[in-house]
Structures are given as C-alpha cells and as structure tokens.
Scaffold this motif. Structure first.
Motif, PDB file in Angstrom:
ATOM      1  N   LEU A  40     -31.645  50.865  26.921  1.00 16.90           N
ATOM      2  CA  LEU A  40     -31.217  49.944  27.403  1.00 16.90           C
ATOM      3  C   LEU A  40     -30.416  48.829  27.361  1.00 16.90           C
ATOM      4  CD1 LEU A  40     -35.445  49.173  27.507  1.00 16.90           C
ATOM      5  CD2 LEU A  40     -34.485  49.554  29.017  1.00 16.90           C
ATOM      6  N   PRO A  41     -30.580  47.546  28.183  1.00 13.22           N
ATOM      7  CA  PRO A  41     -29.009  46.706  28.043  1.00 13.22           C
ATOM      8  C   PRO A  41     -29.217  46.129  26.348  1.00 13.22           C
ATOM      9  CG  PRO A  41     -29.122  46.345  29.731  1.00 13.22           C
ATOM     10  CD  PRO A  41     -30.489  47.537  29.385  1.00 13.22           C
ATOM     11  N   GLY A  42     -28.486  46.266  25.819  1.00 14.42           N
ATOM     12  CA  GLY A  42     -28.752  45.016  24.191  1.00 14.42           C
ATOM     13  C   GLY A  42     -29.000  45.984  22.915  1.00 14.42           C
ATOM     14  N   GLY A  43     -29.783  47.483  23.541  1.00 11.60           N
ATOM     15  CA  GLY A  43     -30.075  47.779  22.758  1.00 11.60           C
ATOM     16  C   GLY A  43     -31.180  47.640  21.589  1.00 11.60           C
ATOM     17  N   LEU A  44     -30.077  47.821  20.351  1.00 10.78           N
ATOM     18  CA  LEU A  44     -30.504  47.713  19.128  1.00 10.78           C
ATOM     19  C   LEU A  44     -30.602  45.710  19.041  1.00 10.78           C
ATOM     20  CD1 LEU A  44     -28.542  49.768  16.219  1.00 10.78           C
ATOM     21  CD2 LEU A  44     -30.843  50.188  17.705  1.00 10.78           C
ATOM     22  N   ILE A  45     -30.627  45.529  19.269  1.00 13.32           N
ATOM     23  CA  ILE A  45     -30.215  43.476  18.920  1.00 13.32           C
ATOM     24  C   ILE A  45     -31.865  43.001  19.347  1.00 13.32           C
ATOM     25  CG2 ILE A  45     -28.908  42.909  20.741  1.00 13.32           C
ATOM     26  CD1 ILE A  45     -28.447  40.433  18.710  1.00 13.32           C
ATOM     27  N   THR A  46     -31.760  43.471  21.080  1.00 12.61           N
ATOM     28  CA  THR A  46     -32.706  42.904  21.843  1.00 12.61           C
ATOM     29  C   THR A  46     -34.104  44.056  22.125  1.00 12.61           C
ATOM     30  OG1 THR A  46     -31.175  42.896  23.342  1.00 12.61           O
ATOM     31  CG2 THR A  46     -33.409  42.469  24.417  1.00 12.61           C
ATOM     32  N   GLY A  47     -33.870  44.961  21.324  1.00 17.08           N
ATOM     33  CA  GLY A  47     -35.065  45.879  20.640  1.00 17.08           C
ATOM     34  C   GLY A  47     -35.891  45.468  20.204  1.00 17.08           C
ATOM     35  N   GLY A 251     -30.776  43.617  12.206  1.00 19.66           N
ATOM     36  CA  GLY A 251     -31.020  42.870  11.774  1.00 19.66           C
ATOM     37  C   GLY A 251     -31.234  41.551  12.038  1.00 19.66           C
ATOM     38  N   ILE A 252     -30.287  40.800  12.918  1.00 21.63           N
ATOM     39  CA  ILE A 252     -30.164  39.832  13.460  1.00 21.63           C
ATOM     40  C   ILE A 252     -31.366  40.002  14.438  1.00 21.63           C
ATOM     41  CG2 ILE A 252     -28.338  38.657  15.605  1.00 21.63           C
ATOM     42  CD1 ILE A 252     -27.577  38.539  13.097  1.00 21.63           C
ATOM     43  N   GLY A 253     -31.712  41.357  15.225  1.00 20.43           N
ATOM     44  CA  GLY A 253     -32.086  41.069  16.124  1.00 20.43           C
ATOM     45  C   GLY A 253     -34.006  40.538  15.562  1.00 20.43           C
TER      46      GLY A 253
END
Length: 361
Positions: A40-47, A251-253
């Motif tokens: 899915l787009p954005g991967g780590l931060i969005t998830g 961490g940011i997400g």
C-alpha cells in the motif's frame, strides 16, 4: 540495596507509562509492516499512523516518549540529508518564485478556511484563524491558550488535516502515476560503521546548536543539515541501514497517530464537520496554487503537491523520503511556511482576532 535518588525516580517512567509506550510502538510497527507487505502507498508511515490513530479512537491511550521522538526526528533528518547532495541543484532556480507563491497560498488558505469556520459553524475569529493556520502546531497551541481560544476544536481541525493528508497523498500520487510507492534506489547505499558514527555525531551536534538558537524543528533540520554537509563535502558516502530508516518512518507515523489520544471521541464528533469542511476549502485553494506553479515552472507536479500540502512538516518530509519526492524542494518550502506561519500568525490574530478582553467574559 541502595535506594534510587528522588531526582532519578521522578525522571524514570512509571510501569503504566512504559507499558503504554510499548503498546503504542507495537501497534505502530504492526500497522506499518502490514502496509509494507501489502504494497500500500505510504507503507510504513501511513500504516503506523492509521493503526495507532485507530487504537486511540477505540479508547487506548497511545503515546510516544519525548526522547524517542527526538531520536526518530534525528534519524529522519539523517536519511533526508543523505539524499540532498544528489539532488542539490535540482529546481534551485524556481525556489524564490515558488516560495513566494507558497506564502500567498498560505495566506489565502488560512483566511479561506477561517472564513468558512466563522460563517458555517459560528466559530469566533481567533479560534478560526488558529485552526486554519497550517503547520506550527506547538506555536498555535500556545497562542490558543494565551488568547483563550477553543483549543479542543482547534486540535480537531489541525489533527484531521494532518491525518487525511498523510494517508491520502501517497494514494493519490501512486494512483495517478505521479510517483512510485517503492523506496528510491539511491537510498540503498549504507555508510561504513565509521561513517555512521560521524553522521550521528554531526547530526546531533548541529541539532543541539539549532535547539539552543530556538530554530524551528531543530532535531529534524539539524540532522538534515549535518548529514547533507557531510555528504555534499564527499566525506561520507551512503546513509542509514534500511532497517534503521524503516524504524524512523514507523516512528513518525506512530507519533502522528498518537495525537488522537489527546482527543475525546465526543470532541472529535462535535467538530468533525468543521474539520472536514475547512480541510476541503484549504485543499481547493492549495490545488489552484499547485496548478499555477506546475504550469509556470519546470518543477515536477508531485514535488509541488507535497511541498504545498498544508500538512505537518515531519510527515511531509517522511513522505518525500518514501515516495521519490525531492526532499530539498519539499524541505525548503515547508520550513519557509513554518517560519511564515510562526511570524505572521500572532500579528494576524492580534489584528483580526477577537479582542483580548473578550477572553475574560
């Protein structure tokens, strides 16, 4: 057995706080990895953001410790700095024009969204202006407290804007073919162990100097400057290992998602329409300026879109790292807007907000 000194006992987190932090990090990690493995787009931060935000809305108390937040921002800054030397001269000629238009866009979106909040939802002028100001949330919160504005309502509008943009931008960019959801190939080189020590040391040192100068987003931009100088001078080649870079994005997400923990569900529902409506106004106005810049300059549309997005600076820079977006262009514009909002908002509130004596009524 010697007892723990009182000053140290006060500094150590309680068992409840520690478990809360561990739960937050675990949920963020699981959410980020699920998005990553499913492509899915954005991967780590969005998830991570959506997982932690959902848990918070379901009643779980989500929080990220301050020291970990600072470490994550430093890691993100190092990663961004390692890209900058490779793209340093790209679009530099367009900066004065696009930053000037960004200042105008910020002014228009702030007044447009605040007018909507006043006319359609009956907000007072001070609360409406502060809610509509993009970025610089810490400064906005201080002004809201000082002026007696409706801080819960402002928090809803500000948080919704950040969450929606962070979740939606990757989907839009990838769905329209403007960028790719895969990690940029130029970030895969890993610095030597000695180089990593130098990167971390220089980044922390510059961050501390900027922090003493009260520079905005000092941990993020200090690390970015330290890293970019070392890479630009040719002293270090490569950046952080992919695992460490991934931890920074999670961490940011997680940090963004945890904002919902400070918000009651009843408060969110009460101001949901206001938040969505003001967001729509801001997006329409921003889109007009993005289109203008894309037509009149040679800057990539995707770069302009993320640079002009009225979202959190750390989130937009993290997306730039994830989605093949020029981090220098995005960083320069979000920093410019941060400074513009920090300087201009108190004057705007003083001139157009409700009089100070109304606060005590």
């Amino acid at each position: 057995m010697s007892q723990i000194p009182p000053w140290l006992a006060d500094a150590l987190p309680t068992r409840t706080k520690t478990l809360q932090h561990l739960e937050t990090l675990a949920i963020g990690t699981i959410g980020g990895l699920l998005f990553l493995v499913t492509g899915l787009p954005g991967g780590l931060i969005t998830g991570a953001m959506l997982a932690v935000g959902s848990a918070a809305m379901l009643g779980r108390s989500m929080a990220v410790p301050a020291h970990l937040t600072q470490a994550v921002l430093v890691l993100l800054g190092i990663s961004l700095g390692s890209l900058m030397s490779r793209q340093l001269l790209q679009h530099v000629g367009a900066y004065p024009l696009t930053i000037g238009l960004l200042a105008l866009a910020t002014f228009c979106t702030t007044f447009g969204s605040s007018y909507y909040l006043q006319r359609m939802h009956g907000w007072d002028r001070t609360s409406a202006f502060l809610a509509a100001s993009p970025g610089a949330l810490s400064q906005i919160a201080l002004l809201a407290i000082e002026k007696g504005a409706d801080m819960p309502a402002i928090a809803v509008v500000q948080t919704l804007r950040v969450i929606i943009l962070t979740a939606a931008l990757p989907l839009i960019l990838v769905a329209t073919g403007l960028t790719s959801s895969s990690a940029p190939a130029l970030t895969m080189t890993v610095a030597s162990p000695l180089g990593l020590v130098g990167l971390i040391g220089a980044s922390v040192a510059v961050s501390l100097v900027l922090r003493m100068m009260n520079f905005p987003a000092s941990w993020l931009f200090g690390a970015m400057i330290g890293s970019s100088v070392l890479h630009g001078a040719g002293l270090i080649d490569g950046g952080l290992p992919p695992l460490v870079r991934g931890i920074a994005l999670i961490g940011i997400g997680t940090l963004i998602g945890s904002r919902f923990s400070r918000m009651r569900t009843s408060t969110l529902l009460r101001h949901l329409t206001a938040g969505l409506g003001s967001f729509a106004i801001a997006i329409v106005i921003s889109a007009a300026f993005v289109t203008l810049v894309a037509w009149t300059t040679n800057v990539r549309f995707a770069d302009v879109l993320v640079a002009y997005a009225p979202g959190a600076m750390d989130a937009m820079l993290a997306l730039a790292l994830t989605l093949h977006i020029d981090p220098i262009f995005v960083g320069a514009h979000h920093l410019s807007r941060f400074i513009f909002v920090t300087i201009a908002t108190p004057g705007i509130v003083h001139l157009f907000g409700r009089p100070q004596e109304d606060v005590d009524d």
